[in-house]
Design a protein around this motif. Structure first.
Motif, PDB file in Angstrom:
ATOM      1  N   LEU A   1       0.817  -1.217   0.190  1.00  0.00           N
ATOM      2  CA  LEU A   1       0.001  -0.020   0.027  1.00  0.00           C
ATOM      3  C   LEU A   1       1.044   1.273  -0.080  1.00  0.00           C
ATOM      4  CD1 LEU A   1      -2.779  -1.130   2.472  1.00  0.00           C
ATOM      5  CD2 LEU A   1      -2.810  -1.160   0.283  1.00  0.00           C
ATOM      6  N   GLY A   2       2.078   1.152   0.433  1.00  0.00           N
ATOM      7  CA  GLY A   2       2.736   2.308   0.420  1.00  0.00           C
ATOM      8  C   GLY A   2       2.515   3.164   1.699  1.00  0.00           C
ATOM      9  N   TYR A   3       1.951   2.377   2.675  1.00  0.00           N
ATOM     10  CA  TYR A   3       1.865   3.164   3.881  1.00  0.00           C
ATOM     11  C   TYR A   3       2.713   2.820   5.078  1.00  0.00           C
ATOM     12  CZ  TYR A   3      -1.006   4.449   8.007  1.00  0.00           C
ATOM     13  OH  TYR A   3      -1.017   5.165   9.198  1.00  0.00           O
ATOM     14  N   LYS A   4       3.423   3.746   5.566  1.00  0.00           N
ATOM     15  CA  LYS A   4       4.296   3.501   6.441  1.00  0.00           C
ATOM     16  C   LYS A   4       5.491   2.640   5.903  1.00  0.00           C
ATOM     17  CE  LYS A   4       2.474   6.067   9.676  1.00  0.00           C
ATOM     18  NZ  LYS A   4       3.018   7.417  10.206  1.00  0.00           N
ATOM     19  N   ALA A   5       5.917   2.620   4.654  1.00  0.00           N
ATOM     20  CA  ALA A   5       6.798   1.389   4.039  1.00  0.00           C
ATOM     21  C   ALA A   5       8.088   1.343   4.554  1.00  0.00           C
ATOM     22  CB  ALA A   5       6.762   1.833   2.562  1.00  0.00           C
ATOM     23  N   LYS A   6       8.691   2.316   5.335  1.00  0.00           N
ATOM     24  CA  LYS A   6       9.931   1.933   5.768  1.00  0.00           C
ATOM     25  C   LYS A   6       9.836   1.137   7.150  1.00  0.00           C
ATOM     26  CE  LYS A   6      12.197   6.237   4.166  1.00  0.00           C
ATOM     27  NZ  LYS A   6      12.841   7.418   4.642  1.00  0.00           N
ATOM     28  N   ILE A   7       8.763   1.341   7.915  1.00  0.00           N
ATOM     29  CA  ILE A   7       8.525   0.509   9.041  1.00  0.00           C
ATOM     30  C   ILE A   7       7.984  -1.035   8.354  1.00  0.00           C
ATOM     31  CG2 ILE A   7       6.850   0.095  10.835  1.00  0.00           C
ATOM     32  CD1 ILE A   7       6.590   3.049  11.253  1.00  0.00           C
ATOM     33  N   GLY A   8       7.264  -1.139   7.650  1.00  0.00           N
ATOM     34  CA  GLY A   8       7.048  -2.436   6.857  1.00  0.00           C
ATOM     35  C   GLY A   8       8.144  -2.915   6.444  1.00  0.00           C
ATOM     36  N   ALA A   9       9.147  -2.276   5.796  1.00  0.00           N
ATOM     37  CA  ALA A   9      10.356  -2.918   5.370  1.00  0.00           C
ATOM     38  C   ALA A   9      11.179  -3.636   6.545  1.00  0.00           C
ATOM     39  CB  ALA A   9      11.322  -1.954   4.422  1.00  0.00           C
ATOM     40  N   TRP A  10      11.163  -2.908   7.691  1.00  0.00           N
ATOM     41  CA  TRP A  10      11.792  -3.371   8.794  1.00  0.00           C
ATOM     42  C   TRP A  10      11.085  -4.412   9.243  1.00  0.00           C
ATOM     43  CZ3 TRP A  10      16.594  -2.895   9.170  1.00  0.00           C
ATOM     44  CH2 TRP A  10      17.376  -1.459   8.955  1.00  0.00           C
ATOM     45  N   LEU A  11       9.952  -4.719   9.079  1.00  0.00           N
ATOM     46  CA  LEU A  11       9.280  -5.635   9.597  1.00  0.00           C
ATOM     47  C   LEU A  11       9.603  -6.852   8.916  1.00  0.00           C
ATOM     48  CD1 LEU A  11       5.508  -4.532  10.314  1.00  0.00           C
ATOM     49  CD2 LEU A  11       7.284  -4.869  11.982  1.00  0.00           C
ATOM     50  N   ILE A  12       9.870  -6.710   7.403  1.00  0.00           N
ATOM     51  CA  ILE A  12      10.242  -7.726   6.594  1.00  0.00           C
ATOM     52  C   ILE A  12      11.874  -8.355   6.764  1.00  0.00           C
ATOM     53  CG2 ILE A  12      10.941  -8.352   4.242  1.00  0.00           C
ATOM     54  CD1 ILE A  12       7.809  -8.279   4.799  1.00  0.00           C
ATOM     55  N   VAL A  13      12.490  -7.143   7.281  1.00  0.00           N
ATOM     56  CA  VAL A  13      13.882  -7.681   7.692  1.00  0.00           C
ATOM     57  C   VAL A  13      13.758  -8.527   8.940  1.00  0.00           C
ATOM     58  CG1 VAL A  13      16.195  -6.531   8.477  1.00  0.00           C
ATOM     59  CG2 VAL A  13      15.108  -5.659   6.843  1.00  0.00           C
ATOM     60  N   LEU A  14      12.927  -8.081   9.751  1.00  0.00           N
ATOM     61  CA  LEU A  14      12.841  -8.967  11.113  1.00  0.00           C
ATOM     62  C   LEU A  14      12.265 -10.432  10.712  1.00  0.00           C
ATOM     63  CD1 LEU A  14      11.222  -6.377  13.687  1.00  0.00           C
ATOM     64  CD2 LEU A  14      13.375  -7.551  13.730  1.00  0.00           C
ATOM     65  N   PHE A  15      11.666 -10.386   9.946  1.00  0.00           N
ATOM     66  CA  PHE A  15      10.966 -11.790   9.339  1.00  0.00           C
ATOM     67  C   PHE A  15      12.039 -12.745   8.701  1.00  0.00           C
ATOM     68  CE2 PHE A  15       9.366 -14.150   5.602  1.00  0.00           C
ATOM     69  CZ  PHE A  15       8.677 -15.122   6.182  1.00  0.00           C
ATOM     70  N   ILE A  16      12.717 -11.808   7.529  1.00  0.00           N
ATOM     71  CA  ILE A  16      13.598 -12.640   6.724  1.00  0.00           C
ATOM     72  C   ILE A  16      14.884 -13.220   7.432  1.00  0.00           C
ATOM     73  CG2 ILE A  16      14.917 -11.233   5.707  1.00  0.00           C
ATOM     74  CD1 ILE A  16      13.657 -12.465   2.976  1.00  0.00           C
ATOM     75  N   VAL A  17      15.376 -12.262   8.077  1.00  0.00           N
ATOM     76  CA  VAL A  17      16.789 -12.770   8.972  1.00  0.00           C
ATOM     77  C   VAL A  17      16.727 -13.866   9.814  1.00  0.00           C
ATOM     78  CG1 VAL A  17      18.770 -12.083  10.223  1.00  0.00           C
ATOM     79  CG2 VAL A  17      17.757 -10.596   8.630  1.00  0.00           C
ATOM     80  N   PRO A  18      15.973 -14.182  10.573  1.00  0.00           N
ATOM     81  CA  PRO A  18      16.011 -15.499  11.407  1.00  0.00           C
ATOM     82  C   PRO A  18      15.479 -16.734  10.558  1.00  0.00           C
ATOM     83  CG  PRO A  18      14.172 -13.857  12.370  1.00  0.00           C
ATOM     84  CD  PRO A  18      15.013 -13.341  11.309  1.00  0.00           C
ATOM     85  N   VAL A  19      14.546 -16.326   9.678  1.00  0.00           N
ATOM     86  CA  VAL A  19      13.759 -17.477   8.920  1.00  0.00           C
ATOM     87  C   VAL A  19      14.976 -18.102   8.104  1.00  0.00           C
ATOM     88  CG1 VAL A  19      12.207 -18.000   7.096  1.00  0.00           C
ATOM     89  CG2 VAL A  19      11.364 -16.714   8.764  1.00  0.00           C
ATOM     90  N   THR A  20      15.694 -17.247   7.306  1.00  0.00           N
ATOM     91  CA  THR A  20      16.724 -17.429   6.277  1.00  0.00           C
ATOM     92  C   THR A  20      18.006 -18.370   7.148  1.00  0.00           C
ATOM     93  OG1 THR A  20      16.412 -15.515   5.105  1.00  0.00           O
ATOM     94  CG2 THR A  20      18.578 -16.933   4.609  1.00  0.00           C
ATOM     95  N   ILE A  21      18.241 -17.863   8.177  1.00  0.00           N
ATOM     96  CA  ILE A  21      19.296 -18.706   9.217  1.00  0.00           C
ATOM     97  C   ILE A  21      18.884 -20.059   9.719  1.00  0.00           C
ATOM     98  CG2 ILE A  21      20.620 -18.394  11.509  1.00  0.00           C
ATOM     99  CD1 ILE A  21      20.791 -15.181  10.584  1.00  0.00           C
ATOM    100  N   ALA A  22      17.541 -19.924  10.076  1.00  0.00           N
ATOM    101  CA  ALA A  22      17.045 -21.170  10.678  1.00  0.00           C
ATOM    102  C   ALA A  22      16.809 -22.397   9.829  1.00  0.00           C
ATOM    103  CB  ALA A  22      15.861 -20.800  11.561  1.00  0.00           C
ATOM    104  N   LEU A  23      16.108 -21.724   8.627  1.00  0.00           N
ATOM    105  CA  LEU A  23      15.662 -22.932   7.581  1.00  0.00           C
ATOM    106  C   LEU A  23      16.240 -23.150   6.470  1.00  0.00           C
ATOM    107  CD1 LEU A  23      11.797 -21.757   8.032  1.00  0.00           C
ATOM    108  CD2 LEU A  23      13.087 -23.509   9.163  1.00  0.00           C
ATOM    109  N   HIS A  24      17.360 -22.342   5.907  1.00  0.00           N
ATOM    110  CA  HIS A  24      17.987 -22.513   4.658  1.00  0.00           C
ATOM    111  C   HIS A  24      19.413 -22.732   5.059  1.00  0.00           C
ATOM    112  CE1 HIS A  24      14.300 -22.168   3.033  1.00  0.00           C
ATOM    113  NE2 HIS A  24      13.899 -20.791   3.201  1.00  0.00           N
ATOM    114  N   LYS A  25      19.929 -23.478   5.934  1.00  0.00           N
ATOM    115  CA  LYS A  25      21.259 -23.743   6.064  1.00  0.00           C
ATOM    116  C   LYS A  25      21.789 -24.703   5.141  1.00  0.00           C
ATOM    117  CE  LYS A  25      19.619 -24.941  10.358  1.00  0.00           C
ATOM    118  NZ  LYS A  25      19.401 -25.314  11.804  1.00  0.00           N
ATOM    119  N   PHE A  26      22.028 -24.290   3.811  1.00  0.00           N
ATOM    120  CA  PHE A  26      22.581 -25.110   2.873  1.00  0.00           C
ATOM    121  C   PHE A  26      23.801 -25.809   2.998  1.00  0.00           C
ATOM    122  CE2 PHE A  26      24.201 -21.030   1.951  1.00  0.00           C
ATOM    123  CZ  PHE A  26      25.694 -21.219   1.699  1.00  0.00           C
ATOM    124  N   TRP A  27      24.566 -25.193   4.029  1.00  0.00           N
ATOM    125  CA  TRP A  27      25.979 -25.603   4.398  1.00  0.00           C
ATOM    126  C   TRP A  27      25.696 -26.917   5.223  1.00  0.00           C
ATOM    127  CZ3 TRP A  27      23.887 -20.956   5.774  1.00  0.00           C
ATOM    128  CH2 TRP A  27      23.490 -20.970   7.265  1.00  0.00           C
TER     129      TRP A  27
END
Length: 132
Positions: free
Chosen positions: A60-86
């Protein structure tokens, strides 16, 4: 050209809005638990709320900067916890998880750009700024 950020926001946000709904409903909790995520039945829906709220904010482009930080909070732990390709010995699983890991890094990059630059000219944020 002013509609390019809008198109980018829509395409970027769709994965988070759609998967967020599924995660809120608990989809993926079994996979998360199998990957060692504690309390996956609770954490997956919470992660889904972060993804959905962040994605909707960016869409929606509403408080998008805050929304982007929510995505960062989501994606960092998910990536580390679930996609340990090594950690995989099977070459196919390793390649699949490496692709998912790299995809998430690209999405993280997009979220950081939105966190810095905002939603762009065709957004509720721009409309509010024009009124102020």
């Amino acid at each position: 050209m002013k509609f390019l950020p809008l198109a980018g926001r829509i395409l970027f946000a769709l994965i988070f809005v759609l998967s967020g709904v599924n995660h809120i409903a608990g989809a993926g909790a079994d996979m998360a638990a199998a990957s060692g995520v504690p309390a996956a039945g609770v954490l997956v829906p919470v992660a889904g709320l972060l993804a959905f709220a962040g994605g909707l904010s960016i869409l929606l482009g509403y408080k998008a900067k805050i929304g982007a930080w929510l995505i960062v909070l989501f994606i960092v732990p998910v990536t580390i916890a679930l996609h340990k390709f090594w950690a995989f010995t099977d070459p196919m699983q390793q390649q699949i998880h490496m692709a998912m890991f790299m995809k998430n890094l690209a999405l993280l990059g997009g979220a950081l750009l939105i966190a810095y630059f905002g939603a762009g000219p065709v957004s509720l944020d721009a409309r509010a700024a024009a009124k102020a």
